[in-house]
Design an enzyme around this catalytic site. Structure first.
Site, PDB file in Angstrom:
ATOM      1  N   LYS A 181       0.875  -1.177   0.000  1.00  0.00           N
ATOM      2  CA  LYS A 181       0.000   0.000   0.000  1.00  0.00           C
ATOM      3  C   LYS A 181       0.909   1.222   0.000  1.00  0.00           C
ATOM      4  CE  LYS A 181      -1.701   2.968   1.997  1.00  0.00           C
ATOM      5  NZ  LYS A 181      -1.577   4.411   1.607  1.00  0.00           N
ATOM      6  N   PRO A 182       1.128   1.839  -1.180  1.00  0.00           N
ATOM      7  CA  PRO A 182       1.970   3.040  -1.206  1.00  0.00           C
ATOM      8  C   PRO A 182       1.219   4.246  -0.660  1.00  0.00           C
ATOM      9  CG  PRO A 182       1.119   2.588  -3.408  1.00  0.00           C
ATOM     10  CD  PRO A 182       0.599   1.488  -2.506  1.00  0.00           C
ATOM     11  N   GLU A 257       9.623   1.170  10.744  1.00  0.00           N
ATOM     12  CA  GLU A 257      10.636   2.191  10.424  1.00  0.00           C
ATOM     13  C   GLU A 257       9.941   3.532  10.583  1.00  0.00           C
ATOM     14  OE1 GLU A 257      13.740   1.716   9.794  1.00  0.00           O
ATOM     15  OE2 GLU A 257      13.908  -0.378   9.222  1.00  0.00           O
ATOM     16  N   LEU A 258      10.177   4.216  11.695  1.00  0.00           N
ATOM     17  CA  LEU A 258       9.342   5.370  12.044  1.00  0.00           C
ATOM     18  C   LEU A 258      10.123   6.686  11.990  1.00  0.00           C
ATOM     19  CD1 LEU A 258       7.416   3.554  14.918  1.00  0.00           C
ATOM     20  CD2 LEU A 258       6.873   3.655  12.477  1.00  0.00           C
TER      21      LEU A 258
HETATM   22  P1  NAP Z   1       2.355   8.476   7.515  1.00  0.00           P
HETATM   23  O1  NAP Z   1       1.357   9.541   7.499  1.00  0.00           O
HETATM   24  O2  NAP Z   1       2.550   7.691   8.751  1.00  0.00           O
HETATM   25  O3  NAP Z   1       1.988   7.529   6.291  1.00  0.00           O
HETATM   26  C1  NAP Z   1       2.781   6.415   5.947  1.00  0.00           C
HETATM   27  C2  NAP Z   1       1.913   5.372   5.284  1.00  0.00           C
HETATM   28  O4  NAP Z   1       0.951   4.909   6.239  1.00  0.00           O
HETATM   29  C3  NAP Z   1       1.111   5.900   4.092  1.00  0.00           C
HETATM   30  O5  NAP Z   1       1.039   4.889   3.116  1.00  0.00           O
HETATM   31  C4  NAP Z   1      -0.245   6.160   4.710  1.00  0.00           C
HETATM   32  O6  NAP Z   1      -1.306   6.114   3.795  1.00  0.00           O
HETATM   33  C5  NAP Z   1      -0.335   4.996   5.678  1.00  0.00           C
HETATM   34  N1  NAP Z   1      -1.334   5.176   6.729  1.00  0.00           N
HETATM   35  C6  NAP Z   1      -1.790   6.337   7.273  1.00  0.00           C
HETATM   36  N2  NAP Z   1      -2.744   6.071   8.185  1.00  0.00           N
HETATM   37  C7  NAP Z   1      -2.904   4.720   8.219  1.00  0.00           C
HETATM   38  C8  NAP Z   1      -3.742   3.835   8.951  1.00  0.00           C
HETATM   39  N3  NAP Z   1      -4.603   4.279   9.841  1.00  0.00           N
HETATM   40  N4  NAP Z   1      -3.647   2.519   8.716  1.00  0.00           N
HETATM   41  C9  NAP Z   1      -2.771   2.042   7.811  1.00  0.00           C
HETATM   42  N5  NAP Z   1      -1.949   2.826   7.088  1.00  0.00           N
HETATM   43  C10 NAP Z   1      -2.000   4.155   7.293  1.00  0.00           C
HETATM   44  O7  NAP Z   1       3.813   9.016   7.139  1.00  0.00           O
HETATM   45  P2  NAP Z   1       4.248   9.913   5.907  1.00  0.00           P
HETATM   46  O8  NAP Z   1       3.819  11.314   6.195  1.00  0.00           O
HETATM   47  O9  NAP Z   1       3.828   9.277   4.627  1.00  0.00           O
HETATM   48  O10 NAP Z   1       5.825   9.781   5.963  1.00  0.00           O
HETATM   49  C11 NAP Z   1       6.619  10.598   6.732  1.00  0.00           C
HETATM   50  C12 NAP Z   1       7.046   9.870   7.996  1.00  0.00           C
HETATM   51  O11 NAP Z   1       7.708   8.661   7.644  1.00  0.00           O
HETATM   52  C13 NAP Z   1       8.048  10.660   8.784  1.00  0.00           C
HETATM   53  O12 NAP Z   1       7.727  10.595  10.148  1.00  0.00           O
HETATM   54  C14 NAP Z   1       9.360   9.943   8.508  1.00  0.00           C
HETATM   55  O13 NAP Z   1      10.328  10.099   9.503  1.00  0.00           O
HETATM   56  C15 NAP Z   1       8.912   8.536   8.382  1.00  0.00           C
HETATM   57  N6  NAP Z   1       9.903   7.755   7.632  1.00  0.00           N
HETATM   58  C16 NAP Z   1      10.644   6.841   8.316  1.00  0.00           C
HETATM   59  C17 NAP Z   1      11.618   6.121   7.644  1.00  0.00           C
HETATM   60  C18 NAP Z   1      12.460   5.105   8.363  1.00  0.00           C
HETATM   61  O14 NAP Z   1      13.063   4.278   7.690  1.00  0.00           O
HETATM   62  N7  NAP Z   1      12.539   5.113   9.672  1.00  0.00           N
HETATM   63  C19 NAP Z   1      11.816   6.327   6.281  1.00  0.00           C
HETATM   64  C20 NAP Z   1      11.041   7.266   5.624  1.00  0.00           C
HETATM   65  C21 NAP Z   1      10.066   7.978   6.319  1.00  0.00           C
HETATM   66  P3  NAP Z   1      -1.940   7.475   3.196  1.00  0.00           P
HETATM   67  O15 NAP Z   1      -0.857   8.071   2.381  1.00  0.00           O
HETATM   68  O16 NAP Z   1      -3.086   7.001   2.401  1.00  0.00           O
HETATM   69  O17 NAP Z   1      -2.316   8.324   4.373  1.00  0.00           O
END
Ligand code: NAP
Length: 484
Positions: A181-182, A257-258
């Protein structure tokens, strides 16, 4: 390659069981260019039924895929690596259009992301167990590695390819099938990759891609389904926490990975020019929209002014603009909400006493641009000390004693990565042993490497991606006691 030529190459339907299909009911959602806000594509908006169909396909393909010779699994990944590499220009255009980063950054991500396909093509044939004699000599102990089973991977928008291949490649290499799921903001890259993996010979059902705007509603039933054996997630700590809670019900195996809040330490004996080079990489890679982005520059008071002045000059030299334009270094942030958050964090720091050395003003006009910004005299109470900025903003804090610098670095709920610049070898060891993070960069501003184990501690999650460790996330260890 132009947008006109690249966009028609991207499928816009769901990829389930090896076929492209519309969402049940025909729903779609828009993908927008962050540089203009214009719609560039519409992709299928999966329903709960579509999510279930994707898991059905992954479950149906699991047994045969696990039995496929490791060399064959690896060769498919290797072919995919070659296709992605050959078609870099096309994918870079697509990625820049949906995510905003400059073409040079998209190309760099493609090189990095494709490398996971190659790395795990090589790891597929090195999966091994062990054999030993029980301490009492009476039996033999045999361990074997088997694929975990069907996997659900949920990925973020900031590295639309690499965050996918870091999960898909080891899962495929290990013999697992997968539903991906991207992120809703950047689905095109993953749909493009699915097409490439099909072309590379991946059997139907091994990879399934579900794009949806009803994310929680569609993912929830999959996470609750006992046929799913593993959830791997990259994204925010907030969503990660909720997914761990949901996974607890079925005792689902999870990798997380947060978020991050990386400290970047510059000691008084550092080569300040090298530290500034490292800072530019650690801060500005991906426009600061990286979990590994330096979030807090913690600089010894004796070199803080030199470091801040040189960093400011370098930040002022960057060209801001739409990612497809020639010579652009800094593209727009991914969406309006992200820019608002960055602007709010900067306003909060200024309100509490920080000095703006450059940037700090939201530009007029279309697109979600934010200028490269350096802040000094940043007080410890500023929100950006504890929150992930996720934008091109460099706050500089100062310290006097080494122990205080390490304590400041660790004073965060996160623990993904830290950077330190020093020429004192004994200090290097004290620093990397003292930092509470999963990764440390010493005298370098980038740590990501497909051959190394990427991952965090504390609220940055658990599990490792890449390296020899990465495939273990998709393998179970079975022990057999052999009597004779
Ligand atoms: P996000 O809002 O947590 O979204 C990540 C993924 O989760 C998206 O595909 C999103 O879908 C999905 N998602 C959201 N709500 C969900 C739910 N209730 N149930 C299941 N899936 C759900 O994060 P983001 O804004 O895309 O990415 C930025 C964050 O990622 C930052 O905090 C960054 O630090 C972290 N990150 C961590 C790493 C690592 O390796 N540690 C690498 C890269 C990024 P939708 O797009 O449809 O909302």
């Amino acid at each position: 390659m132009s947008a006109h030529d690249a966009l028609p190459e991207v499928p816009q339907q769901l990829f389930i069981g090896g076929s492209w299909r519309d969402a049940t009911g025909g729903g779609t959602f828009a993908v927008e260019d962050p540089a203009s806000g214009d719609e560039i594509a519409r992709v299928a908006d999966a329903t709960v039924e579509d999510g279930a169909a994707a898991l059905d396909a992954a479950v149906a393909a699991q047994k045969d895929w696990a039995a496929t010779p490791p060399r064959d699994r690896g060769e498919i990944l290797r072919r995919a690596f070659e296709i992605v590499t050959e078609r870099t220009d096309e994918l870079a255009t697509i990625m820049t259009l949906e995510m905003g980063k400059p073409l040079s950054e998209s190309r760099a991500e493609i090189a990095y992301g494709a490398e996971f396909l190659r790395w795990f093509s090589e790891e597929a044939v090195r999966i091994a167990g062990r054999y030993s004699v029980a301490p009492n000599g009476a039996t033999r102990l045999l361990t074997l590695k088997q694929p975990v089973g069907p996997v659900l991977a949920i990925t973020p928008w900031n590295f639309p390819l690499a965050m996918g291949t870091r999960k898909i490649a080891p899962a495929i290499a290990a013999g697992c099938t997968i539903v991906v799921k991207p992120a809703g903001l950047t689905p095109l890259t993953m749909l493009w990759l699915a097409q490439v993996l099909k072309e590379a010979g991946l059997p139907d059902g091994v990879l399934n891609v579900v794009t949806t705007k009803s994310t929680g509603k569609v993912m929830g039933p999959l996470i609750a389904d006992p046929r799913l054996r593993k959830l791997t997630f990259t994204g925010s700590t907030e969503v990660g926490r909720s997914l761990v809670e949901q996974s607890a019900q079925g005792l689902l195996r999870v990798s997380m990975e947060l978020g991050g809040n990386a400290p970047f330490l510059v000691f008084d004996d550092a080569d300040v020019d090298a530290a500034v080079d490292g800072a530019m990489l650690a801060k500005m890679r991906n426009i600061g929209e990286a979990c590994t982005a330096a979030n807090r520059f913690i600089v010894h008071e004796s070199v803080a002014e030199e470091f801040s002045t040189k960093l400011t000059e370098r930040m002022q030299g960057l060209k801001v603009g739409a990612g497809l334009e020639d010579g652009v270094d800094v593209g727009p942030l991914v969406e309006e909400a992200q820019r608002d958050k960055v602007a709010q964090l900067v306003a909060d720091a200024i309100g509490k006493g920080a000095t703006v050395r450059t940037g700090g003003v939201v530009p007029e006009g279309p697109g979600w641009f934010y200028p490269p910004t350096v802040l000094t005299d940043v007080p410890l109470e500023a929100d950006l000390r504890t929150e992930e900025i996720f934008g091109p903003v460099a706050p500089v804090f100062t310290f006097t004693e080494e122990a205080d610098a390490i304590a400041m670095a660790n004073d965060t709920e996160y623990g993904l990565v830290a950077y330190a610049f020093t020429r004192d070898h004994a200090r290097v060891i004290r620093v990397y042993e003292g930092l509470e993070t999963g990764m440390v960069g010493i005298n370098q501003g980038i740590v990501s490497n497909p051959a190394a184990p990427f991952g965090g501690v504390k609220a940055s999650g658990f599990g490792r991606e890449g390296g020899t460790e990465g495939i273990e996330e998709y393998l179970e260890t079975k022990y057999v006691g052999l009597a004779f």
